[in-house]
Design an enzyme around this catalytic site. Structure first.
Site, short mmCIF file in Angstrom:
data_model
loop_
_atom_site.label_atom_id
_atom_site.label_comp_id
_atom_site.label_asym_id
_atom_site.label_seq_id
_atom_site.Cartn_x
_atom_site.Cartn_y
_atom_site.Cartn_z
N GLY A 170 0.83 -1.20 0.00
CA GLY A 170 0.00 0.00 0.00
C GLY A 170 0.86 1.24 0.00
N ASP A 198 0.70 -1.55 -4.80
CA ASP A 198 -0.56 -0.87 -4.54
C ASP A 198 -1.56 -1.22 -5.63
OD1 ASP A 198 -2.52 0.98 -3.46
OD2 ASP A 198 -0.86 2.12 -2.61
N ASN A 221 -3.89 -6.26 -4.98
CA ASN A 221 -5.00 -5.96 -4.07
C ASN A 221 -4.84 -6.82 -2.82
OD1 ASN A 221 -7.77 -6.45 -2.86
ND2 ASN A 221 -8.30 -4.90 -4.38
N PHE A 222 -4.93 -6.20 -1.66
CA PHE A 222 -4.74 -6.92 -0.40
C PHE A 222 -5.62 -8.16 -0.28
CE2 PHE A 222 -3.44 -2.72 1.75
CZ PHE A 222 -2.09 -3.02 1.62
N LYS A 237 2.44 1.00 6.30
CA LYS A 237 2.32 2.34 6.87
C LYS A 237 0.88 2.84 6.79
CE LYS A 237 4.88 4.60 4.12
NZ LYS A 237 4.60 3.63 3.02
N HIS A 241 -4.83 0.47 10.47
CA HIS A 241 -5.90 1.15 11.21
C HIS A 241 -7.16 1.34 10.37
CE1 HIS A 241 -4.89 5.62 10.03
NE2 HIS A 241 -4.87 4.81 9.00
#
EC number: 2.1.1.-
Length: 336
Positions: A170, A198, A221-222, A237, A241
């Site tokens: 990312g 990313d 893509n995650f 980074k 969250h």
């Protein structure tokens, strides 16, 4: 606090939307830019009310002699459309565009879901950013600015010279990897590759003028990719969250699947993110927590919550440290 102070304090919070929407309008209409020349094309009284409201906060200055004449102040000068000079304005613009989604706070509170984006026709916060094309630039510029404000501190604390392949998951516009490669030349490190990973639409829009042949960009893509690019150092980074605990564990598991056949005990993951310290009040972190919860169902975590989360993965926490700016801490992970 006296009663009148409490009253004024609560009133200031209750009317905060007026300030936010006023800021949103002057940014969208580029009013600070136009004050340098002429500000035509708007209803005179409406424009006066807007400028008068913001002048009470130090944004714009009303002439003391000539009625309805305003000029820029030091504050409004920073809002002039020059994001190279004041790149943090990207974040301010991005934040004020989120106002409509906060009307769903009550429903989010009742359901425990990110209703701000869902009720507005989006799957989640990322779908919202992807479809709102005019905001995407501000969002990714904001991420890059976060990196720029922290990367020097990161490079002072973390020694990257002994990693062969560093992957920034990312990594947006690639600022972190580029800074690392700039510091660690071939003659003072063993770094062979720096990979910025990313989304396709992010990578395609990145500038292609960085010349170090160790720098690579990979689209992915995650959650749809089975694995990630293989490395022995991963940077994450301001990512975790934005996600739930289950989503964080899914990402960590994919890192493990990516490296388990290639590296043994050499792998490090550096998480750069917020840690909530209960004895330290941070208004920016609290506001951001509220934002990501409404938009994406993400969460900021205490140190205990981080510890409990990582214990459910194939990794262990080696070190936790705060960067000089309380807004960011780093957590170093290694394989169990």
């Amino acid at each position: 606090m006296e009663n009148i102070q409490i009253k004024n304090f609560i009133y200031d919070i209750a009317t905060g939307y007026i300030k936010s929407y006023s800021l949103k309008v002057i940014l969208e209409l580029e009013i600070p830019n136009k004050l340098k020349n002429e500000c035509n094309g708007y209803n005179e009284h409406g424009l006066y009310v807007l400028l008068r409201t913001l002048s009470t906060m130090g944004i714009f200055k009303e002439d003391e002699e000539i009625d309805r004449l305003f000029s820029n102040t030091e504050i409004s000068e920073t809002l002039i459309n020059d994001t190279d000079k004041y790149p943090w304005v990207n974040d301010s613009y991005f934040q004020v565009t989120l106002l409509p989604y906060f009307k769903h706070i009550e429903e989010s509170l009742k359901t425990g879901k990110a209703m701000g984006t869902f009720n507005s026709g989006y799957n989640d916060g990322f779908d919202f950013i992807d479809k709102e094309k005019n905001l995407k630039k501000y969002f990714h510029n904001t991420l890059t600015e976060y990196t720029r404000t922290q990367i020097d501190s990161i490079l002072e604390i973390v020694d990257f010279s002994n990693f062969k392949t560093i992957v920034d998951l990312g990594g947006s516009q690639g600022e972190s990897i580029k800074k690392i490669l700039d510091k660690y030349h071939l003659n003072n490190s063993i770094i062979e590759k720096g990979i910025n990973y990313d989304l396709k639409e992010v990578i395609e829009n990145n500038e292609k003028n960085y010349k170090d042949n160790r720098y690579f960009e990979i689209m992915g893509n995650f959650f749809t990719d089975e694995t990630f690019p293989i490395g022995n150092c991963y940077l994450v980074k301001y990512i975790f969250h934005m996600f739930s605990d289950n989503q964080v564990l899914e990402i960590l598991n994919k890192i493990y699947k990516s490296i388990k056949s290639s590296y043994q005990n050499e792998v490090c993951i550096y998480i750069f993110d917020h840690i909530i310290y209960k004895n330290k009040k941070s208004i920016p972190i609290s506001i951001e927590y509220h934002t990501i919860n409404i938009l994406n169902g993400g969460k900021e975590r205490t140190l205990n919550e981080w510890n409990n989360l990582i214990k459910l993965s194939n990794f262990k926490i080696d070190k936790v440290s705060s960067l000089p700016n309380i807004l960011c801490s780093f957590i170093k992970l290694s394989l169990n």
